[in-house]
Scaffold this motif. Structure first.
Motif, PDB file in Angstrom:
ATOM      1  N   ILE A 154      18.302 -93.243 -33.320  1.00 37.91           N
ATOM      2  CA  ILE A 154      17.757 -92.432 -32.438  1.00 37.91           C
ATOM      3  C   ILE A 154      18.665 -91.648 -31.377  1.00 37.91           C
ATOM      4  N   THR A 155      19.582 -92.270 -31.046  1.00 38.31           N
ATOM      5  CA  THR A 155      20.709 -91.746 -29.952  1.00 38.31           C
ATOM      6  C   THR A 155      21.230 -90.417 -30.632  1.00 38.31           C
ATOM      7  N   ILE A 156      21.901 -90.753 -32.021  1.00 33.42           N
ATOM      8  CA  ILE A 156      22.382 -89.745 -32.668  1.00 33.42           C
ATOM      9  C   ILE A 156      21.587 -88.546 -33.288  1.00 33.42           C
ATOM     10  N   LEU A 157      20.299 -88.939 -33.586  1.00 24.98           N
ATOM     11  CA  LEU A 157      19.145 -87.937 -33.802  1.00 24.98           C
ATOM     12  C   LEU A 157      19.121 -86.937 -32.502  1.00 24.98           C
ATOM     13  N   ALA A 158      19.066 -87.879 -31.448  1.00 22.56           N
ATOM     14  CA  ALA A 158      18.814 -87.053 -30.025  1.00 22.56           C
ATOM     15  C   ALA A 158      20.039 -86.135 -29.902  1.00 22.56           C
ATOM     16  N   PHE A 159      21.332 -86.615 -29.945  1.00 22.73           N
ATOM     17  CA  PHE A 159      22.562 -85.660 -30.124  1.00 22.73           C
ATOM     18  C   PHE A 159      22.284 -84.477 -30.821  1.00 22.73           C
ATOM     19  N   CYS A 160      21.811 -84.758 -32.019  1.00 20.92           N
ATOM     20  CA  CYS A 160      21.556 -83.620 -33.103  1.00 20.92           C
ATOM     21  C   CYS A 160      20.742 -82.549 -32.685  1.00 20.92           C
ATOM     22  N   ALA A 161      19.527 -82.807 -32.083  1.00 21.73           N
ATOM     23  CA  ALA A 161      18.538 -81.977 -31.394  1.00 21.73           C
ATOM     24  C   ALA A 161      19.084 -81.508 -30.412  1.00 21.73           C
ATOM     25  N   GLY A 162      19.858 -81.957 -29.574  1.00 22.49           N
ATOM     26  CA  GLY A 162      20.220 -81.201 -28.221  1.00 22.49           C
ATOM     27  C   GLY A 162      21.295 -80.247 -28.713  1.00 22.49           C
ATOM     28  N   SER A 163      22.059 -80.293 -29.799  1.00 22.49           N
ATOM     29  CA  SER A 163      23.078 -79.443 -30.172  1.00 22.49           C
ATOM     30  C   SER A 163      22.614 -78.118 -30.574  1.00 22.49           C
ATOM     31  N   VAL A 164      21.251 -78.020 -30.828  1.00 24.64           N
ATOM     32  CA  VAL A 164      20.464 -76.742 -31.335  1.00 24.64           C
ATOM     33  C   VAL A 164      20.604 -75.689 -30.013  1.00 24.64           C
ATOM     34  N   SER A 165      20.034 -76.273 -28.761  1.00 27.99           N
ATOM     35  CA  SER A 165      20.139 -75.482 -27.726  1.00 27.99           C
ATOM     36  C   SER A 165      21.496 -75.347 -27.021  1.00 27.99           C
ATOM     37  N   SER A 166      22.353 -76.253 -27.177  1.00 27.15           N
ATOM     38  CA  SER A 166      23.674 -75.998 -26.464  1.00 27.15           C
ATOM     39  C   SER A 166      24.328 -75.182 -27.102  1.00 27.15           C
ATOM     40  N   THR A 167      24.208 -75.065 -28.456  1.00 25.74           N
ATOM     41  CA  THR A 167      25.264 -73.975 -29.197  1.00 25.74           C
ATOM     42  C   THR A 167      24.645 -72.731 -29.190  1.00 25.74           C
ATOM     43  N   ALA A 168      23.594 -72.521 -28.788  1.00 27.27           N
ATOM     44  CA  ALA A 168      22.609 -71.370 -28.746  1.00 27.27           C
ATOM     45  C   ALA A 168      22.274 -71.338 -30.505  1.00 27.27           C
ATOM     46  N   GLY A 169      22.469 -72.226 -31.198  1.00 26.92           N
ATOM     47  CA  GLY A 169      22.296 -72.041 -32.730  1.00 26.92           C
ATOM     48  C   GLY A 169      23.221 -71.256 -33.414  1.00 26.92           C
ATOM     49  N   TYR A 170      24.641 -70.973 -32.930  1.00 25.96           N
ATOM     50  CA  TYR A 170      25.684 -70.431 -33.550  1.00 25.96           C
ATOM     51  C   TYR A 170      25.885 -71.150 -34.665  1.00 25.96           C
ATOM     52  N   ARG A 171      25.679 -70.739 -35.934  1.00 34.08           N
ATOM     53  CA  ARG A 171      25.749 -71.564 -37.016  1.00 34.08           C
ATOM     54  C   ARG A 171      26.991 -72.276 -37.209  1.00 34.08           C
ATOM     55  N   PRO A 172      28.024 -71.606 -37.234  1.00 32.54           N
ATOM     56  CA  PRO A 172      29.485 -72.472 -37.452  1.00 32.54           C
ATOM     57  C   PRO A 172      29.633 -73.659 -36.343  1.00 32.54           C
ATOM     58  N   VAL A 173      29.453 -73.358 -35.248  1.00 32.61           N
ATOM     59  CA  VAL A 173      29.575 -74.676 -34.274  1.00 32.61           C
ATOM     60  C   VAL A 173      28.632 -75.522 -34.453  1.00 32.61           C
ATOM     61  N   PHE A 174      27.260 -75.208 -34.543  1.00 37.04           N
ATOM     62  CA  PHE A 174      26.270 -76.094 -34.730  1.00 37.04           C
ATOM     63  C   PHE A 174      26.619 -77.066 -35.929  1.00 37.04           C
ATOM     64  N   LEU A 175      26.569 -76.308 -37.340  1.00 42.08           N
ATOM     65  CA  LEU A 175      26.925 -76.916 -38.492  1.00 42.08           C
ATOM     66  C   LEU A 175      28.141 -77.886 -38.476  1.00 42.08           C
ATOM     67  N   ALA A 176      29.010 -77.410 -37.814  1.00 35.88           N
ATOM     68  CA  ALA A 176      30.291 -78.371 -37.684  1.00 35.88           C
ATOM     69  C   ALA A 176      30.047 -79.635 -37.034  1.00 35.88           C
ATOM     70  N   TYR A 177      28.957 -79.572 -36.127  1.00 33.85           N
ATOM     71  CA  TYR A 177      28.654 -80.956 -35.418  1.00 33.85           C
ATOM     72  C   TYR A 177      27.514 -81.549 -36.387  1.00 33.85           C
ATOM     73  N   LEU A 178      26.533 -80.712 -36.738  1.00 32.80           N
ATOM     74  CA  LEU A 178      25.288 -81.297 -37.422  1.00 32.80           C
ATOM     75  C   LEU A 178      25.756 -82.094 -38.718  1.00 32.80           C
ATOM     76  N   VAL A 179      26.527 -81.412 -39.697  1.00 35.50           N
ATOM     77  CA  VAL A 179      26.655 -82.127 -41.148  1.00 35.50           C
ATOM     78  C   VAL A 179      27.347 -83.430 -41.055  1.00 35.50           C
ATOM     79  N   PRO A 180      28.526 -83.485 -40.238  1.00 40.58           N
ATOM     80  CA  PRO A 180      29.331 -84.727 -40.050  1.00 40.58           C
ATOM     81  C   PRO A 180      28.579 -85.973 -39.408  1.00 40.58           C
ATOM     82  N   THR A 181      27.244 -85.523 -38.689  1.00 41.62           N
ATOM     83  CA  THR A 181      26.728 -86.526 -37.961  1.00 41.62           C
ATOM     84  C   THR A 181      25.495 -87.031 -38.491  1.00 41.62           C
ATOM     85  N   ILE A 182      24.286 -85.989 -39.186  1.00 45.31           N
ATOM     86  CA  ILE A 182      23.257 -86.205 -39.603  1.00 45.31           C
ATOM     87  C   ILE A 182      23.720 -86.721 -41.302  1.00 45.31           C
ATOM     88  N   GLY A 183      24.789 -86.034 -42.014  1.00 42.02           N
ATOM     89  CA  GLY A 183      25.082 -86.497 -43.266  1.00 42.02           C
ATOM     90  C   GLY A 183      25.125 -88.048 -43.378  1.00 42.02           C
TER      91      GLY A 183
END
Ligand code: ADP
Length: 624
Positions: A154-183
């Motif tokens: 749950i903590t890691i999922l919360a990190f992932c959800a938070g990264s949407v707004s904290s990166t303003a959804g800018y895809r390169p930065v957002f995916l660079a975080y999301l893929v190695p986390t949620i993958g």
């Protein structure tokens, strides 16, 4: 597909001025809106990339603590069941990356090189490292009991959800975080080495992948929103910049216009002033019939010119704040009767009828002379722009504490597209050829200024071909007694000694002829020094001085020096100046002001006023 940084450049927002909102990349930033208001000390970014850098920088600082707390929670639940050294090592990695991100992202916007696009790549790299360390927490899963796994998950999922707004959804930065986390998180459920995979694992693993996909979509929307908001901000800033520029240009143009008008009308006033004086003197001579007619024509034209210059001066004086309202209570009816008498002959000549209906004892509280000028302008226009029918003047009750004064005509009316312009200076409907017999187009500009000065309201309605109605609302007076203006006593001009100071010989000559025609004794001086010498020899009864004398000589100074010789010497300043600043100085000096060209009747009444208001008229100082 073009990389995101390239696409950013194609957004076309480069080099625009922006005062953008601010957010930053960091997991667990879910509680933060993507577009907060910029910090007052931060300069707004001018490009979308720059704005993203600002956002990432801000969020890296804001989110350091929540991310540290989340990571500590994972460490706390893993350290007993997993190897505590590895757990501590993991936490240490998270903290090191957090610190590096805090420092590097925090300073990225201020770097001048490399380019913003290259700096965004550094942010992508840091985001990837961050994601890798957070994702590495799944390595503890095989050692954890279900509840502990659940907390880490749950903590890691919360990190992932938070990264949407904290990166303003800018895809390169957002995916660079999301893929190695949620993958890895999804993989631990779907590929569970050493344990059978049941429907529950497949279900949770699939849900995790689905959650990641939903986050990708949300990120796309968030970035569109961010970009749109940036575009609107830049457009708005650009517009307000252009508006500021246009305002500044119009301010400069208006100042130049005022200067030009002041200079032009000053230079015009001098010769017209002499002309008026000579023309008046000429008309007093014995002339044969033919010369008399010519003299009358000259006088009429000089008069028309004087009236036009007077209108220009009225605008300058009102703009300079040099006109003061002298508010009193008075009965409207005598004033209206005066105006009716003034305009009736002209109306009759055009075959028009002027009707008047008023209320008995309609007493208002305002400046009588200025109100008379307003009504004179409106009535003058009504007569001028009506070819047949009638003009009516009506006074009515307008609520408990006001009267309405209505001036209606059955004239040509004002076209609707012209209605918003008629109070502008020099605006005239259908007078592109500037036919001077129709006036200057200043009447309503002066009227508006007077209405504003007296704090009245003026409204109008007009229909082309049917007529125009102007309605003035006037404050009703509650005063029990009405002040009746006493006419000043008349001074005899016979042997009145007038000292005239002017640097123009023509003006001196004209004044001498005119004043001698009044019966005065006239002394002439071209400078302050000459005036003082003459005044020492004989005390004048009144001094008439030009405001602007030669070089640095100044009429106000002349009057001060003469008054130092003869206390309270009646003095009149005659000026051709229309510059607001000069007018203000002169009126602040408390001397009677007369404006060139001076009409003989006005000159006589001002000399009278000056002499009467000065107690020295009868108690003269001994002549030195
Ligand atoms: P002007 O010297 O031309 O009369 P004003 O400032 O008094 O200048 O008026 C501006 C313009 O408004 C006029 O040129 C005229 O076209 C229009 N106007 C003003 N009053 C009336 C009226 N009563 N009927 C029709 N038109 C009017």
């Amino acid at each position: 597909m073009a990389p995101d940084s390239e696409r950013l450049l194609k957004c076309g927002f480069r080099n625009r001025i922006a005062a953008m909102t601010d957010t930053a990349e960091s997991p667990a930033g879910a509680a933060h809106a993507p577009h907060p208001v910029p910090e007052p000390h931060e300069a707004p970014a001018t490009t979308l990339e720059g704005e993203l850098l600002r956002l990432l920088s801000r969020q890296s600082r804001l989110m350091a603590v929540p991310v540290f707390l989340g990571a500590t929670l994972i460490y706390a639940v893993t350290r007993d069941d997993a190897d505590s050294v590895w757990a501590a090592l993991w936490l240490a990695c998270v903290v090191v990356i957090l610190v590096v991100r805090y420092y590097v992202l925090g300073h990225l916007p201020q770097w001048t090189s490399p380019s913003e696009a290259a700096r965004l790549k550094i942010a992508v790299l840091l985001s990837g490292l961050n994601g890798l360390t957070h994702g590495a927490a799944v390595l503890f899963f095989p050692y954890l009991v279900e509840f502990e796994r659940f907390i880490v998950f749950i903590t890691i999922l919360a990190f992932c959800a938070g990264s949407v707004s904290s990166t303003a959804g800018y895809r390169p930065v957002f995916l660079a975080y999301l893929v190695p986390t949620i993958g890895p998180l999804a993989a631990t459920w779907l590929i569970n080495p050493g344990a059978p995979i049941g429907w529950r694992e497949i279900f949770v693993g699939s849900l995790t992948v689905l959650f990641g996909l939903v986050l990708v979509m949300l990120a796309r929307d968030a970035f569109n929103l961010f970009r749109e908001s940036f575009r609107m901000r830049t457009e708005q800033t650009e517009l307000s910049g252009r508006l500021r520029q246009a305002l500044e240009q119009s301010r400069v143009a208006s100042a130049a216009k005022t200067r030009f008008l002041a200079a032009a009308s000053h230079d015009l006033r001098q010769p017209v002033h002499s002309l008026a004086l000579f023309s008046d003197s000429l008309s007093r001579q014995r002339l044969d019939e033919r010369t008399k007619q010519i003299a009358e024509k000259i006088a009429r034209n000089v008069d028309a010119l004087s009236i036009e210059l007077e209108a220009l001066l009225d605008v300058s004086r009102l703009d300079a704040g040099a006109v003061e309202a002298n508010v009193s209570s008075f009965d409207l009816n005598p004033m209206l009767a005066r105006l009716l008498a003034q305009f009736s002959p002209l109306a009759e000549e055009k075959g028009l009828v002027i009707e008047m209906s008023s209320l008995e004892g309609a007493t208002v509280k305002t400046d009588e002379m200025l109100l008379e000028q307003i009504v004179r302008n409106l009535l003058g226009n009504a007569v001028k722009y009506t070819d047949r029918g009638r003009i009516s003047i009506r006074v009515n009750e307008a609520g408990g504490d006001a009267y309405s004064l209505e001036l209606a005509d059955t004239g040509r009316g004002i076209p609707s597209e012209a209605q918003q312009h008629i109070f502008e200076e020099f605006y005239q409907v259908d007078n592109a050829g500037r036919d001077r017999s129709r006036g200057l187009g200043l009447g309503l500009a002066i009227t508006k200024r007077l209405v504003d000065l007296l704090e009245l309201t003026l409204e109008f309605t007009s229909i082309v071909g049917e007529g125009t109605t102007f309605t003035l609302t006037l404050p009703r007076s509650t005063a029990a007694r009405i002040r009746i203006e006493e006419k000043p006593p008349e001074v005899t001009f016979h042997e009145l000694c007038v000292l005239v100071v002017d640097d123009e010989q023509d003006v001196l000559d004209g004044m001498k002829i005119l004043l001698e025609g009044f019966g005065c004794e006239v002394e002439l001086a071209m400078t302050t020094a000459e005036a003082v010498t003459l005044a020492k020899r004989r005390r004048p009864d009144v001094v008439l001085s030009d405001l602007r004398l030669r070089d640095t000589d100044d009429g106000l100074d002349t009057i001060h020096q003469l008054r130092a010789l003869h206390r309270e010497l009646p003095a009149i300043l005659v000026t051709g100046d229309t510059a607001p600043e000069r007018l203000r100085q002169a009126s602040e000096a408390g001397v009677i002001l007369l404006h060139k060209p001076v009409r003989p009747d006005k000159l006589a009444s001002k000399i009278n006023e000056a002499c009467v208001s000065s107690q020295t008229t009868k108690n003269k100082d001994p002549v030195r």
